[in-house]
Design an enzyme around this catalytic site. Structure first.
Site, PDB file in Angstrom:
ATOM      1  N   ASN A  61       0.777  -1.263  -0.116  1.00 48.23           N
ATOM      2  CA  ASN A  61      -0.008   0.045   0.139  1.00 48.23           C
ATOM      3  C   ASN A  61       0.834   1.222  -0.136  1.00 48.23           C
ATOM      4  O   ASN A  61       1.580   1.481   1.063  1.00 48.23           O
ATOM      5  CB  ASN A  61      -1.124  -0.049   1.320  1.00 48.23           C
ATOM      6  CG  ASN A  61      -1.746   1.253   1.412  1.00 48.23           C
ATOM      7  OD1 ASN A  61      -1.639   2.010   0.681  1.00 48.23           O
ATOM      8  ND2 ASN A  61      -2.332   1.403   2.667  1.00 48.23           N
ATOM      9  N   TRP A  62       1.223   1.701  -0.949  1.00 40.86           N
ATOM     10  CA  TRP A  62       1.839   3.101  -1.280  1.00 40.86           C
ATOM     11  C   TRP A  62       1.359   4.218  -0.490  1.00 40.86           C
ATOM     12  O   TRP A  62       2.172   5.159  -0.472  1.00 40.86           O
ATOM     13  CB  TRP A  62       2.249   3.253  -2.635  1.00 40.86           C
ATOM     14  CG  TRP A  62       2.893   2.384  -3.430  1.00 40.86           C
ATOM     15  CD1 TRP A  62       3.324   1.085  -2.984  1.00 40.86           C
ATOM     16  CD2 TRP A  62       3.196   1.989  -4.933  1.00 40.86           C
ATOM     17  NE1 TRP A  62       3.915   0.334  -4.065  1.00 40.86           N
ATOM     18  CE2 TRP A  62       4.065   1.178  -5.068  1.00 40.86           C
ATOM     19  CE3 TRP A  62       3.256   3.041  -5.819  1.00 40.86           C
ATOM     20  CZ2 TRP A  62       4.625   0.649  -6.326  1.00 40.86           C
ATOM     21  CZ3 TRP A  62       3.911   2.877  -6.890  1.00 40.86           C
ATOM     22  CH2 TRP A  62       4.496   1.818  -7.352  1.00 40.86           C
ATOM     23  N   LYS A  63       0.203   4.158  -0.324  1.00 41.17           N
ATOM     24  CA  LYS A  63      -0.625   5.371   0.354  1.00 41.17           C
ATOM     25  C   LYS A  63      -0.322   6.674  -0.272  1.00 41.17           C
ATOM     26  O   LYS A  63      -0.260   6.532  -1.687  1.00 41.17           O
ATOM     27  CB  LYS A  63      -0.079   5.599   1.857  1.00 41.17           C
ATOM     28  CG  LYS A  63       0.053   4.538   2.691  1.00 41.17           C
ATOM     29  CD  LYS A  63       0.193   4.407   4.107  1.00 41.17           C
ATOM     30  CE  LYS A  63      -0.193   3.047   4.712  1.00 41.17           C
ATOM     31  NZ  LYS A  63       0.116   3.326   6.433  1.00 41.17           N
ATOM     32  N   HIS A  86      -9.359   1.081   4.920  1.00 42.29           N
ATOM     33  CA  HIS A  86      -8.110   1.380   5.674  1.00 42.29           C
ATOM     34  C   HIS A  86      -8.297   2.299   6.886  1.00 42.29           C
ATOM     35  O   HIS A  86      -9.014   3.263   6.851  1.00 42.29           O
ATOM     36  CB  HIS A  86      -7.197   1.773   4.751  1.00 42.29           C
ATOM     37  CG  HIS A  86      -5.747   1.526   5.387  1.00 42.29           C
ATOM     38  ND1 HIS A  86      -5.279   2.732   6.302  1.00 42.29           N
ATOM     39  CD2 HIS A  86      -4.537   0.976   5.125  1.00 42.29           C
ATOM     40  CE1 HIS A  86      -3.989   2.364   6.378  1.00 42.29           C
ATOM     41  NE2 HIS A  86      -3.542   1.359   5.807  1.00 42.29           N
ATOM     42  N   GLU A 122      -6.543   4.641   8.084  1.00 42.69           N
ATOM     43  CA  GLU A 122      -6.481   5.922   7.816  1.00 42.69           C
ATOM     44  C   GLU A 122      -7.589   6.661   7.136  1.00 42.69           C
ATOM     45  O   GLU A 122      -7.783   7.739   7.280  1.00 42.69           O
ATOM     46  CB  GLU A 122      -5.389   6.060   6.899  1.00 42.69           C
ATOM     47  CG  GLU A 122      -3.908   5.886   7.619  1.00 42.69           C
ATOM     48  CD  GLU A 122      -2.589   5.255   6.958  1.00 42.69           C
ATOM     49  OE1 GLU A 122      -2.720   5.359   5.634  1.00 42.69           O
ATOM     50  OE2 GLU A 122      -1.749   4.903   7.463  1.00 42.69           O
ATOM     51  N   GLU A 152      -5.087  -4.918  10.554  1.00 43.58           N
ATOM     52  CA  GLU A 152      -3.828  -3.858  10.753  1.00 43.58           C
ATOM     53  C   GLU A 152      -4.245  -3.348  12.002  1.00 43.58           C
ATOM     54  O   GLU A 152      -5.120  -2.356  11.987  1.00 43.58           O
ATOM     55  CB  GLU A 152      -3.927  -2.744   9.643  1.00 43.58           C
ATOM     56  CG  GLU A 152      -3.833  -3.550   8.170  1.00 43.58           C
ATOM     57  CD  GLU A 152      -3.125  -2.434   7.376  1.00 43.58           C
ATOM     58  OE1 GLU A 152      -2.175  -2.782   6.912  1.00 43.58           O
ATOM     59  OE2 GLU A 152      -3.514  -1.427   7.173  1.00 43.58           O
ATOM     60  N   GLY A 191       3.191   2.125  11.039  1.00 44.14           N
ATOM     61  CA  GLY A 191       4.087   3.376  10.645  1.00 44.14           C
ATOM     62  C   GLY A 191       4.793   3.431  11.883  1.00 44.14           C
ATOM     63  O   GLY A 191       5.608   4.357  12.272  1.00 44.14           O
ATOM     64  N   SER A 236       3.759  -2.376  10.199  1.00 49.50           N
ATOM     65  CA  SER A 236       5.381  -2.386  10.444  1.00 49.50           C
ATOM     66  C   SER A 236       5.812  -3.752  10.012  1.00 49.50           C
ATOM     67  O   SER A 236       6.824  -4.192  10.746  1.00 49.50           O
ATOM     68  CB  SER A 236       5.723  -2.001  11.766  1.00 49.50           C
ATOM     69  OG  SER A 236       5.213  -0.650  12.268  1.00 49.50           O
ATOM     70  N   GLY A 241       2.992  -1.225   4.114  1.00 52.19           N
ATOM     71  CA  GLY A 241       3.102   0.272   3.888  1.00 52.19           C
ATOM     72  C   GLY A 241       4.441   0.806   3.593  1.00 52.19           C
ATOM     73  O   GLY A 241       5.046   0.478   2.592  1.00 52.19           O
ATOM     74  N   GLY A 242       5.075   1.406   4.539  1.00 50.17           N
ATOM     75  CA  GLY A 242       6.267   2.072   4.292  1.00 50.17           C
ATOM     76  C   GLY A 242       7.286   1.136   3.650  1.00 50.17           C
ATOM     77  O   GLY A 242       7.996   1.555   2.694  1.00 50.17           O
TER      78      GLY A 242
HETATM   79  P1  13P Z   1       3.297   0.383   7.572  1.00 48.13           P
HETATM   80  O1  13P Z   1       3.896  -1.129   6.906  1.00 48.13           O
HETATM   81  O2  13P Z   1       4.064   1.451   7.173  1.00 48.13           O
HETATM   82  O3  13P Z   1       3.240   0.379   9.187  1.00 48.13           O
HETATM   83  O4  13P Z   1       1.826   0.470   7.280  1.00 48.13           O
HETATM   84  C1  13P Z   1       0.987  -0.425   7.136  1.00 48.13           C
HETATM   85  C2  13P Z   1      -0.349  -0.209   6.342  1.00 48.13           C
HETATM   86  O5  13P Z   1      -1.198   0.803   6.889  1.00 48.13           O
HETATM   87  C3  13P Z   1      -0.495  -0.981   5.178  1.00 48.13           C
HETATM   88  O6  13P Z   1      -1.697  -0.630   4.728  1.00 48.13           O
END
Ligand code: 13P
Length: 251
Positions: A12-14, A100, A102, A170, A176, A214, A235-236
């Site tokens: 997920n590149w956000k 998600h 977020e 999640e 993050g 993470s 994510g990251g």
């Molecule tokens: P991180 O891997 O950066 O913790 O993010 C997880 C995430 O929200 C994937 O959708």
């Protein structure tokens, strides 16, 4: 022997990446997957909507799948700034992340809204990845399993089957932050999620359950080996091709 639940490693590149970076990243992931010739796992990247078409073209022929990060519940209409599941599909997506944390936080998405988005994904021929997860306060209050049960029952549409649904767990506090639950905690939560799905989905034992929060190359092996974990939503670490490929390798 073929595994009944094929692992899915999703990035997920956000809201990250302009065209040049995104194409370099997509090409790196595609090259790695081509070399690895995996037939026993799926690799998915979910770029920002502006880049889906270009990324889909860049990964063509590599087996890498492309998804959206959100969709509107309607197919079209007066919804300025929104993007429908049909539009994602038309741009080259096969999957879409819905609910998600977020978006639940930033945009006030409710379980009912997430459910409508998952139904929209089906209507457009996309596979929805429905996200659930407890906050730190909910965890500390000992309410994790109860919160997840409510989210699942509210967010998973009637008529779901293993072929039409992926669920991503999640924990909000793990996103993050570099913090993760223990492997035992992940296994306990995933077993609970599968039990709850058992009341909703005829073939719940075949639904793929992803862990997210993470995940990185160095912890992917143990997290992915936990019971009832069928992949990761990253994510990251999905923003670096080598790191993301290391996670895919661990699957
Ligand atoms: P991180 O891997 O950066 O913790 O993010 C997880 C995430 O929200 C994937 O959708």
């Amino acid at each position: 022997m073929a595994r009944s639940r094929q692992p899915l490693i999703a990035g997920n590149w956000k809201m990250n990446g302009l065209r040049a970076d995104a194409l370099a990243l997509a090409t790196g992931v595609a090259e790695g997957c081509k070399q690895a010739r995996w037939t026993d796992r799926e690799v998915l990247v979910c770029p920002p909507a502006t880049l889906i078409m270009a990324v889909a073209a860049a990964v063509k022929g590599s087996g890498v799948l492309v998804g959206g990060q959100n969709c509107h519940a309607n197919a079209s209409g007066a919804h300025t700034g929104d993007i429908s599941a049909e539009m994602l599909r038309d741009s080259g997506a096969s999957h879409v992340i819905v609910g998600h944390s977020e978006r639940r936080t930033d945009c006030g998405e409710t379980d009912a809204a997430v459910r409508a988005k998952a139904e929209a994904a089906w209507r457009a021929g996309l596979l929805p990845i429905v996200c659930i997860g407890e906050t730190l306060a909910e965890r500390e209050a000992g309410r994790t399993l109860q919160v997840l049960e409510t989210q699942i029952k509210g967010s998973v549409p009637a008529g779901a089957t293993a072929a039409k649904l992926v669920v991503a767990y999640e924990p909000v506090w793990a996103i993050g932050t570099g913090k993760t639950p223990t492997v035992a905690e992940v296994a306990t939560v995933h077993a609970h999620i599968r039990r709850v799905l058992g009341g909703l989905v005829p073939d719940a034992s075949a639904v793929r359950l992803l862990y997210g929060g993470s995940v990185k190359g160095s912890n992917a092996g143990e997290l992915l080996a936990a019971g009832d974990v069928d992949g990761a939503l990253v994510g990251g670490a999905s923003l670096k091709a080598d790191e993301f490929l290391a996670i895919a390798k661990a699957a």
